[in-house]
Design an enzyme around this catalytic site. Sequence first.
Site, mmCIF file in Angstrom:
data_model
loop_
_atom_site.group_PDB
_atom_site.id
_atom_site.type_symbol
_atom_site.label_atom_id
_atom_site.label_comp_id
_atom_site.label_asym_id
_atom_site.label_seq_id
_atom_site.Cartn_x
_atom_site.Cartn_y
_atom_site.Cartn_z
ATOM 1 N N ASP A 172 -12.551 -84.181 -17.145
ATOM 2 C CA ASP A 172 -11.617 -85.535 -17.053
ATOM 3 C C ASP A 172 -10.875 -85.820 -18.422
ATOM 4 O O ASP A 172 -11.073 -84.910 -19.321
ATOM 5 C CB ASP A 172 -12.604 -86.695 -16.974
ATOM 6 C CG ASP A 172 -11.954 -87.879 -16.041
ATOM 7 O OD1 ASP A 172 -10.643 -87.960 -16.197
ATOM 8 O OD2 ASP A 172 -12.633 -88.145 -14.882
ATOM 9 N N PRO A 223 -17.216 -91.039 -13.083
ATOM 10 C CA PRO A 223 -18.176 -90.935 -13.926
ATOM 11 C C PRO A 223 -19.391 -89.730 -13.409
ATOM 12 O O PRO A 223 -20.348 -89.555 -14.138
ATOM 13 C CB PRO A 223 -19.133 -92.320 -13.563
ATOM 14 C CG PRO A 223 -18.701 -92.650 -12.119
ATOM 15 C CD PRO A 223 -17.365 -92.130 -11.820
ATOM 16 N N CYS A 268 -9.694 -92.743 -2.946
ATOM 17 C CA CYS A 268 -10.195 -94.024 -2.467
ATOM 18 C C CYS A 268 -9.259 -95.104 -1.826
ATOM 19 O O CYS A 268 -9.454 -96.169 -2.452
ATOM 20 C CB CYS A 268 -11.434 -94.649 -3.620
ATOM 21 S SG CYS A 268 -10.655 -94.965 -4.981
#
Length: 453
Positions: free
Chosen positions: A289, A268, A387
């Site tokens: 993106d 984001p 992540c």
Amino acid sequence: MTKSVNTRELILGILLEVTEHEAYSHLIIRNVLDKYQYLDKQERAFITRVSEGTIENMILIDYIINQFSKVSINKMKPVIRSILRMSVYQLKFMDSVPDSAVCNEAVKLATRKGFHNLKGFVNGVLRNISRNLEQVTFPDEKKTPSKYLSIMYSMPEWIVEKWLEEYEYHIVKRILEGFLNKNSTTIRCNTSKITTEELKAMLNQEGIQVNSSNCLDYALEISDYNRINVMEAFKKGFFQVQDISSMLVAEVADIKENSYVIDVCAAPGGKSLHAADKLKETGYVEARDLTENKITLIEENINRIGFTNIEARQQDALILDEKSLEKADVVLADLPCSGLGVIAKKTDIKYKMTPKKQSALVKLQRDILHVVGQYVKPGGVLIYSTCTINREENLENVSWFIQNHEFELESISNYLKDKLQCDTAESGYVQLLPEINETDGFFIAKLRKADRQ
């Protein structure tokens, strides 16, 4: 007059969306809380805790139910299954709700949902569990360690087995414990707009508990708040919600003023905005993106914060952009991954991931790295991050990339405070682990492109 809402019915709806319709728990919970934002803080907290807690502990909960029900959890009707799950969560983890109330509310909910004929079944199973919860027998930790960890920490056994191959048993156990420990929310101060101390004082005035981070000077931990988007400091763009691990991406990149930065999978937008903040109104950040929705999300954050040296652009990271060849001083590549390092925040990821999906992600990561590495100018920097805590998606990808491209790892020791220092930082990468590093599970590698001069 505000229409009364049955919070347990809302929780049931959330669970059904996640377990039957593949919705992401953090998104569906947020949507429900936004829709019913007039509910008081206590009701909102109850919805969040029972929804998240049930999903988070689902393997353990199912294991318990199966010991007391003649019908296997997998053969139950979805509504009944979800009612039992949310009820067992309350029985096991919430002392504030009397067992009798949990059972009664479950029966009422089953009836309200059209399962009057199964209310006796629901009542019988739950009352049996409430009376005998302490007598449940669990797998033996020494004889079947992977089964034990899988049940006790509600982690699919294939993931546990994978981590036991990569990490020592006590490390895996601490990681799993870390996922279940709820940390405070971490935010990053936009230091080009306000000082950390000024932001801290502003949040304190709104009655929000604020603590400084030991890892980064501009990071703060906040708690005792209702909704972030109503905070004055948030609306004015003074901070961004972002984990320490994610902040380290721009930190280790060592972004200099007037640099051109490309963030190839930006939504984001936290890392892109951090880069723009570090540029102090100079340079340019291109936040890219894949989809229009993701670009809208980035633009919302850009507009709220008000930086003018950053722009969002729709671009598929797999398709080479000829105009960007060797133009960027820094490329941030925080790539799509299994997400198994952020299970504490996105609890249902562990149920959605499979070995086959993970293998496909490794190939996707390599394909993207091959493309976006070409945007780095000679002597420039590529930051690769994920992540997750799986070796194939992290160190093995970095080793592959170095063998096939003109890049080498560069030390990141100077950018890590003592708390985050590790044996590999000097070599150019860090694997952060939940609980052990008090961050999300996150991997970061700093790669410098060969300078041909």
